[in-house]
Enzyme design. Structure first.
Site, PDB file in Angstrom:
ATOM      1  N   ASP A  81       0.841  -1.205   0.000  1.00  0.00           N
ATOM      2  CA  ASP A  81       0.000   0.000   0.000  1.00  0.00           C
ATOM      3  C   ASP A  81       0.873   1.251   0.000  1.00  0.00           C
ATOM      4  OD1 ASP A  81      -2.305   1.452   0.014  1.00  0.00           O
ATOM      5  OD2 ASP A  81      -2.831   1.042   2.100  1.00  0.00           O
ATOM      6  N   ASN A 125     -10.451  -3.132  -6.647  1.00  0.00           N
ATOM      7  CA  ASN A 125      -9.617  -2.230  -7.469  1.00  0.00           C
ATOM      8  C   ASN A 125     -10.188  -1.988  -8.876  1.00  0.00           C
ATOM      9  OD1 ASN A 125      -6.430  -3.317  -6.055  1.00  0.00           O
ATOM     10  ND2 ASN A 125      -7.733  -1.599  -5.490  1.00  0.00           N
TER      11      ASN A 125
HETATM   12  C1  FPP Z   1      -1.885   0.072  -3.454  1.00  0.00           C
HETATM   13  O1  FPP Z   1      -1.393   1.393  -3.469  1.00  0.00           O
HETATM   14  C2  FPP Z   1      -1.322  -0.683  -4.552  1.00  0.00           C
HETATM   15  C3  FPP Z   1      -2.036  -1.303  -5.525  1.00  0.00           C
HETATM   16  C4  FPP Z   1      -3.497  -1.293  -5.585  1.00  0.00           C
HETATM   17  C5  FPP Z   1      -1.374  -2.012  -6.623  1.00  0.00           C
HETATM   18  C6  FPP Z   1      -0.181  -2.800  -6.275  1.00  0.00           C
HETATM   19  C7  FPP Z   1       0.661  -2.894  -7.485  1.00  0.00           C
HETATM   20  C8  FPP Z   1       2.005  -2.831  -7.522  1.00  0.00           C
HETATM   21  C9  FPP Z   1       2.856  -2.811  -6.338  1.00  0.00           C
HETATM   22  C10 FPP Z   1       2.715  -2.741  -8.804  1.00  0.00           C
HETATM   23  C11 FPP Z   1       2.955  -3.929  -9.628  1.00  0.00           C
HETATM   24  C12 FPP Z   1       2.733  -5.269  -9.042  1.00  0.00           C
HETATM   25  C13 FPP Z   1       3.336  -6.360  -9.535  1.00  0.00           C
HETATM   26  C14 FPP Z   1       3.035  -7.669  -8.940  1.00  0.00           C
HETATM   27  C15 FPP Z   1       4.301  -6.318 -10.613  1.00  0.00           C
HETATM   28  P1  FPP Z   1      -2.410   2.572  -3.706  1.00  0.00           P
HETATM   29  O2  FPP Z   1      -2.448   2.870  -5.152  1.00  0.00           O
HETATM   30  O3  FPP Z   1      -3.739   2.254  -3.115  1.00  0.00           O
HETATM   31  O4  FPP Z   1      -1.706   3.728  -2.903  1.00  0.00           O
HETATM   32  P2  FPP Z   1      -2.400   4.923  -2.102  1.00  0.00           P
HETATM   33  O5  FPP Z   1      -3.241   4.302  -1.019  1.00  0.00           O
HETATM   34  O6  FPP Z   1      -1.257   5.693  -1.570  1.00  0.00           O
HETATM   35  O7  FPP Z   1      -3.234   5.695  -3.108  1.00  0.00           O
END
Ligand code: FPP
Length: 252
Positions: free
Chosen positions: A21, A69
């Site tokens: 996250d 998501n």
């Molecule tokens: C949460 O951060 C993250 C995600 C929903 C996506 C996770 C994806 C990756 C780490 C990138 C690629 C993955 C792989 C397996 C190659 P957020 O976007 O909710 O962050 P925020 O809460 O700060 O907005």
């Protein structure tokens, strides 16, 4: 593979699950688009996969895309799917080098066909490896997983293939997405949030929880090592009594 006994202090977790996250916040702090946060997050994925081998962690489950998501803007969803495909293109060699098996936990059928094809191919090519497992939770939701397991059990009962009296925790767990993988020992969540967010609700029943304010793109080997160290100091009781050794250590 690391082994452990319930009467000893755990040497280290066998299975680590991570809620990655903070990609968006990491990007915002730098005045960058969210996509840059996800790209930097992919670098952390690479670093943590490598770190697992060095620290003897056999199973790594990453919450990469939840069923919720899909509600994000179309452009962000498309960007994440592209990133996933690119990551597989670029990092597949890492799985072969380290003999790591790739597995997917979730509704693979929801993903774009090109991504499904790529992931399926890598899963097939790595299915015989047994040095470790990288499990990507994709289009994953724990309530969906549990409801699907309940439906499959009901169908078996209806077909006369399963006696309702035989349904216990073991039988139920066998109907979850990847029943042969042991429950996580440690669950890490980055960015300071204190929620489970519909992640492995059944499997995390006895996991040690570790949260850190570090945003996922800044979470690399040193931060992972810190989480493992915190785990080693925990006293896992599984509802029993604490070990005298750990009680003594905790009071120091
Ligand atoms: C949460 O951060 C993250 C995600 C929903 C996506 C996770 C994806 C990756 C780490 C990138 C690629 C993955 C792989 C397996 C190659 P957020 O976007 O909710 O962050 P925020 O809460 O700060 O907005």
């Amino acid at each position: 593979m690391a082994t452990r006994s319930r009467t000893q202090a755990p040497a280290g977790p066998v299975h680590v699950a991570v809620i990655m996250d903070g990609n968006g916040r990491w990007a915002r702090e730098r005045g960058l688009p969210r996509s840059k946060g996800h790209e930097a997050g992919a670098e952390s994925v690479r670093a943590v996969v490598r770190a697992c081998r060095d620290h003897g962690v056999r199973y790594l489950t990453l919450y990469a895309f939840s069923v919720e998501n899909w509600k994000r803007p179309r452009s962000e969803v498309q960007g994440l799917m592209q990133l996933l495909r690119r990551f597989m293109d670029k990092e597949e060699h890492l799985l072969h080098e380290q003999q790591i098996r790739l597995r997917i936990m979730g509704r693979l059928e929801d993903l774009p066909k090109t991504v499904q094809k790529k992931l399926t191919r890598v899963m097939e090519k790595t299915s015989h490896y047994n040095a470790g497992e990288l499990i990507l939770a994709l289009s994953y939701g724990s309530r969906t997983e549990i409801a699907t397991a309940a439906r499959r059990i009901a169908e078996k009962v209806q077909a006369g293939a399963l006696d309702p009296a035989a349904i216990d925790e073991t039988v139920f767990a066998r109907h979850l997405y990847i029943p042969d993988v042991p429950d996580p020992d440690l669950m890490i969540r980055t960015s300071g949030e204190m929620r489970l967010s519909n992640f492995m609700l059944w499997q995390l029943s006895y996991a040690e929880l570790y949260t850190t304010p570090v945003l996922w793109p800044d979470f690399r080997e040193p931060q992972f090592a810190e989480a493992l160290e915190a785990y080693r100091l925990r006293d896992r009781r599984y509802g029993g009594l604490s070990s005298p050794v750990k009680r003594e250590r905790a009071s120091c």
